[in-house]
Design an enzyme around this catalytic site. Structure first.
Site, PDB file in Angstrom:
ATOM      1  N   GLU A  14       3.146 -14.508 -39.927  1.00 46.97           N
ATOM      2  CA  GLU A  14       1.830 -14.984 -39.509  1.00 46.97           C
ATOM      3  C   GLU A  14       1.636 -14.768 -38.008  1.00 46.97           C
ATOM      4  OE1 GLU A  14       0.937 -18.569 -42.641  1.00 46.97           O
ATOM      5  OE2 GLU A  14       2.586 -18.830 -41.248  1.00 46.97           O
TER       6      GLU A  14
ATOM      7  N   GLU B 191       6.172 -17.509 -48.932  1.00 46.42           N
ATOM      8  CA  GLU B 191       5.971 -18.924 -49.219  1.00 46.42           C
ATOM      9  C   GLU B 191       5.838 -19.244 -50.704  1.00 46.42           C
ATOM     10  OE1 GLU B 191       4.366 -18.414 -44.994  1.00 46.42           O
ATOM     11  OE2 GLU B 191       4.420 -17.241 -46.843  1.00 46.42           O
TER      12      GLU B 191
END
Length: 203
Positions: free
Chosen positions: A45, A66
């Site tokens: 990210e 994730e």
């Protein structure tokens, strides 16, 4: 901690991880990532939040892993990937949790380009020097004319989904088993996706 509180106070509607990403995206200066290894989850990210990113062809990789931990990205990954890659490729990477190599990341638009590892330092230095040779006003003006989109609503929704999932029963079970399977060992981290898939299949 004071710096982290300042970041959190700037964007009270976001979580701290999203706040860091938004701080990167809205700097008047150009932010550049040079990636030689693997960046997953929050690290991936961070790469997506930077203005420019270059990666070593032979050694770099990116992944939003994730979902393999029973959660969704919580640091802007859903929004940054949709913006950079388009919805279809973002969904592919978010739902598979796959780690992709530097060439694939460049082809998808996650990074600017893949560069041979031996040339990465010199290449990024050259880009940075070209930008640094411009006046700060020019750099700021260009960034203002090519602004990052407002992702506020999407980031709020991402944070709400992440918070709900992370407080559920599945993520702690997955992580306990992942630790038992060596997820935080050198070997486990190198093949994190396979370890997490093995764990999930056994639950």
């Amino acid at each position: 901690m004071d710096d982290l509180r300042e970041i959190a106070d700037r964007a009270p509607h976001l979580n701290l991880f999203q706040g860091v990403g938004e701080l990167l995206r809205h700097q008047p200066q150009v932010t550049i990532v040079k990636l030689a290894g693997t960046a997953r989850a929050g690290g991936a990210e961070f790469v997506a939040a930077a203005d420019l990113a270059f990666a070593a062809r032979e050694t770099a990789g990116l992944g939003q892993s994730e979902v393999l931990m029973g959660i969704v990205p919580g640091g802007g990954g859903t929004q940054y990937l949709r913006e950079r890659l388009g919805r279809n490729r973002a969904l592919e990477l978010l739902l598979t949790g796959d780690r992709v190599d530097a060439d694939t990341a460049a082809a998808y638009g996650w990074i600017n380009r893949a560069v041979p590892a031996a040339e990465l330092d010199a290449f990024v230095d050259d880009v940075a020097q070209k930008i640094a040779a411009l006046s700060p006003e020019i750099v700021a003006a260009v960034k203002e004319l090519v602004p990052p989109p407002d992702l506020t609503e999407g980031l709020r929704a991402e944070n709400a989904a992440w918070a709900e999932l992370v407080s559920g029963e599945l993520p702690p079970r997955l992580m306990r088993e992942a630790l038992r399977h060596g997820v935080q060992t050198r070997e486990g981290e190198r093949d994190l996706e396979s370890v997490l898939r093995t764990v999930a299949a056994g639950l």
